[in-house]
Write a protein that holds these residues in place. Structure first.
Motif: not given
Length: 89
Positions: A49-53, A55-66
């Motif tokens: 669950n911690q790894r999933h959270e 990765s979700v935060v990392e993916k969200t930040n990457r999408l925001k930047r794009r």
């Protein structure tokens, strides 16, 4: 027969200020949380669950930047097209 008085005698009548004071005292008492064994490592599910959270935060930040880069590129393209149409036409 007064309906407001308790029949069993367990509760005593108190004024509003006494009741508020009792509530304040109850709120001020620290709440004891159940102890968790800190020596026991995370379970597999908790670690997953911690790894999933993360990765979700990392993916969200990457999408925001794009999305920010895409918006800036589109605004620049609109300005370039506007300038071309203004000077050519």
């Amino acid at each position: 027969m007064d309906n407001r008085q308790p029949q069993d005698g367990q509760q005593s009548r108190m004024s509003r200020s006494q009741y508020r004071q009792q509530q304040r005292e109850a709120e001020q008492q620290p709440v004891q949380e159940p102890r968790q064994e800190s020596a026991q490592p995370y379970s597999r599910e908790a670690a997953a669950n911690q790894r999933h959270e993360e990765s979700v935060v990392e993916k969200t930040n990457r999408l925001k930047r794009r999305l920010n880069i895409t918006i800036i590129a589109l605004v620049a393209a609109i300005i370039i097209v506007y300038l071309i149409l203004f000077y050519v036409g």
